[in-house]
Scaffold this active site. Structure first.
Site, PDB file in Angstrom:
ATOM      1  N   PHE A 120       0.862  -1.188   0.000  1.00 48.08           N
ATOM      2  CA  PHE A 120       0.000   0.000   0.000  1.00 48.08           C
ATOM      3  C   PHE A 120       0.893   1.231   0.000  1.00 48.08           C
ATOM      4  O   PHE A 120       1.755   1.379   0.858  1.00 48.08           O
ATOM      5  CB  PHE A 120      -0.938   0.044   1.218  1.00 48.08           C
ATOM      6  CG  PHE A 120      -1.904   1.196   1.112  1.00 48.08           C
ATOM      7  CD1 PHE A 120      -3.065   1.078   0.367  1.00 48.08           C
ATOM      8  CD2 PHE A 120      -1.625   2.416   1.707  1.00 48.08           C
ATOM      9  CE1 PHE A 120      -3.942   2.157   0.224  1.00 48.08           C
ATOM     10  CE2 PHE A 120      -2.491   3.501   1.568  1.00 48.08           C
ATOM     11  CZ  PHE A 120      -3.662   3.367   0.823  1.00 48.08           C
ATOM     12  N   ASP A 174       9.170   2.608   1.701  1.00 47.96           N
ATOM     13  CA  ASP A 174       8.011   3.379   2.153  1.00 47.96           C
ATOM     14  C   ASP A 174       7.878   3.177   3.664  1.00 47.96           C
ATOM     15  O   ASP A 174       7.421   2.122   4.123  1.00 47.96           O
ATOM     16  CB  ASP A 174       6.757   2.894   1.412  1.00 47.96           C
ATOM     17  CG  ASP A 174       5.500   3.634   1.855  1.00 47.96           C
ATOM     18  OD1 ASP A 174       5.504   4.223   2.958  1.00 47.96           O
ATOM     19  OD2 ASP A 174       4.505   3.602   1.108  1.00 47.96           O
ATOM     20  N   LYS A 193       2.660  10.297   8.230  1.00 44.11           N
ATOM     21  CA  LYS A 193       1.928   9.872   9.435  1.00 44.11           C
ATOM     22  C   LYS A 193       2.496  10.446  10.731  1.00 44.11           C
ATOM     23  O   LYS A 193       2.218  11.587  11.066  1.00 44.11           O
ATOM     24  CB  LYS A 193       1.856   8.339   9.469  1.00 44.11           C
ATOM     25  CG  LYS A 193       0.880   7.781   8.405  1.00 44.11           C
ATOM     26  CD  LYS A 193       0.521   6.347   8.685  1.00 44.11           C
ATOM     27  CE  LYS A 193      -0.321   5.700   7.601  1.00 44.11           C
ATOM     28  NZ  LYS A 193      -1.734   5.948   7.712  1.00 44.11           N
TER      29      LYS A 193
HETATM   30  N1  PLP Z   1       2.266   4.384   2.433  1.00 44.15           N
HETATM   31  C1  PLP Z   1       1.910   3.596   3.461  1.00 44.15           C
HETATM   32  C2  PLP Z   1       2.782   2.440   3.847  1.00 44.15           C
HETATM   33  C3  PLP Z   1       0.731   3.847   4.170  1.00 44.15           C
HETATM   34  O1  PLP Z   1       0.369   3.045   5.171  1.00 44.15           O
HETATM   35  C4  PLP Z   1      -0.072   4.946   3.769  1.00 44.15           C
HETATM   36  C5  PLP Z   1      -1.339   5.238   4.457  1.00 44.15           C
HETATM   37  O2  PLP Z   1      -1.915   4.411   5.113  1.00 44.15           O
HETATM   38  C6  PLP Z   1       0.348   5.735   2.692  1.00 44.15           C
HETATM   39  C7  PLP Z   1       1.523   5.432   2.061  1.00 44.15           C
HETATM   40  C8  PLP Z   1      -0.468   6.921   2.238  1.00 44.15           C
HETATM   41  O3  PLP Z   1      -0.309   7.956   3.127  1.00 44.15           O
HETATM   42  P1  PLP Z   1      -1.349   9.212   3.092  1.00 44.15           P
HETATM   43  O4  PLP Z   1      -2.668   8.654   3.457  1.00 44.15           O
HETATM   44  O5  PLP Z   1      -0.779  10.173   4.086  1.00 44.15           O
HETATM   45  O6  PLP Z   1      -1.313   9.748   1.705  1.00 44.15           O
END
Ligand code: PLP
Length: 394
Positions: A129, A215, A244
């Site tokens: 994700f 990520d 986050k």
């Molecule tokens: N990458 C990861 C691993 C995530 O868990 C999330 C959100 O849950 C995102 C990217 C996306 O982040 P945002 O919702 O701040 O765009």
């Protein structure tokens, strides 16, 4: 109060909160809830942390926004903090995780083009994700999230996560410029990779001159016991993205780079009006300092306590498949889909989330105390017993 005017992109629970302190949230009727999801892994310092409140108040009273047309001292300070922690050399600031990942994807493509690759390809993972923008949605390994948004972007290849051999099959593909992955998968079901997987990916990336891009939007900022999850295995990724917990609820994201990756972007290659503004960076600088000095050193012990207690409470539980996690990122995989657990837990004064259909996800604030961990386990045990009885009856 009405949600009539909101696009229904979320199946929102019919509850709202008026205040929070530490791990506790209070709803409009005055009921208290132990927040074991922290706004989806965001409020790592808990709610209403005095250092965060002070930073917001002081900076808001002084200067909120100027734009990246000018130097921003708080941005420079935060970039230095993040580089010193991670061994990175340069940072680009965004407003969210998806935007931090967009920056990484663009950086990788530009790196590829500079190497003479006509149509650069990024390797991404099954069950990943990375966000909801078009590029990050394409990188995300969830067909349901992608459905209806085709055509997705070209330039991505997907392999199974936690599988070095699968990556090795790509070594003759001369279009590959980068490998992009989560060190632990969050939305994909709180999955922990085998020890050595990240180092093996790093080794292969070095050998192939692919950028290793991690990520750490969910795993970073202390969530898994070190500032970044890759630090636990002493793996120096070329690119790390995060968001986050970086702002504890104030929107900010970052794309960190080292080595060749640090020299890719120049003026005009990427940008953001808000990204890294004085307010966001002042708050995040305070968050980073507090996490590093006061909070992260205790995260592993708290996570171990949580999983040990859970294992005890759920000993013999008929629907239990596996308890897994690292630091304060924990998944309890059941043998059946369990969305109903969210509602039952809430009725017991506990906020949790279910991901990947059958994994109860716990991302409590990192400042949770031992007593609060015990309360969490007790309430979750009660909730899961109720869920098992419901399942039996149906
Ligand atoms: N990458 C990861 C691993 C995530 O868990 C999330 C959100 O849950 C995102 C990217 C996306 O982040 P945002 O919702 O701040 O765009």
């Amino acid at each position: 109060m009405t949600d009539t005017y909101l696009m229904p992109t979320y199946a929102r629970q019919n509850i709202s909160f008026v205040s929070g302190e530490g791990v506790w949230l209070t709803d409009t009727a005055g009921n208290a809830y132990l927040d074991a999801i922290s706004g989806i892994g965001v409020c790592n310092l808990g709610h209403s942390h005095p250092a965060v409140t002070r930073a917001i108040q002081q900076q808001a009273a002084q200067l909120i926004h100027t734009s990246n047309l000018y130097r921003i001292p708080a941005q420079e300070k935060l970039a230095e903090q993040l580089c010193q922690i991670s061994g990175s050399e340069k940072v680009f600031f965004s407003n969210s995780g998806a935007e931090a990942n967009e920056a990484a994807i663009k950086l990788a493509r530009l790196y590829g083009h500079r190497k003479g690759i006509e149509s650069p390809v990024i390797v991404v993972m099954e069950n990943a994700f990375h966000g909801r923008t078009m590029a990050t949605l394409t990188a995300t390994g969830n067909v349901r999230a992608q459905q209806g948004f085709e055509p997705l972007l070209p330039g991505f290849i997907r392999v199974p996560w936690n599988d070095v051999a699968a990556l090795e099959t790509l070594i003759d593909n001369t279009s590959i410029c980068a490998v992009f992955l989560e060190p632990l998968q969050g939305e994909g079901g709180v999955r922990v990779a085998d020890t050595g997987y990240l180092s093996a990916v790093k080794h292969l990336c070095e050998q192939q001159q692919w950028l290793m891009m991690l990520d750490e939007v969910q795993t970073g900022n202390g969530r898994t016991g070190d500032y970044f999850a890759c630090m636990t295995e002493h793996v120096a990724a070329d690119v790390i993205t995060t968001a986050k917990g970086l702002g504890n609820g104030f929107p900010i994201g970052a794309c960190l780079a080292r080595g060749a990756a640090a020299d890719v972007f120049g003026p005009g290659n990427h940008g953001s009006t808000y990204g890294g503004n004085p307010l966001a960076c002042s708050v995040a600088a305070e968050v980073v300092e507090t996490l590093t000095n006061e909070v992260i050193p205790a995260v592993n012990a708290k996570g171990d306590r949580l999983r040990t207690k859970l294992a005890h409470v759920l000993d013999g539980y008929p629907l239990l498949d596996e308890i897994r996690g690292r630091g304060l990122m924990t998944g309890i995989q059941l043998t059946t889909d369990c969305a109903a657990v969210v509602v039952l837990a809430r009725e017991n004064g506990l906020l949790v989330n279910v991901t990947a259909g059958n994994v109860v996800r716990l991302l409590p604030p990192l400042i949770i105390t031992d007593d609060e961990i015990d309360t969490l386990c007790q309430q979750l045990g009660k909730t899961l017993d109720q869920f098992a009885r419901q399942q039996e009856a149906s």
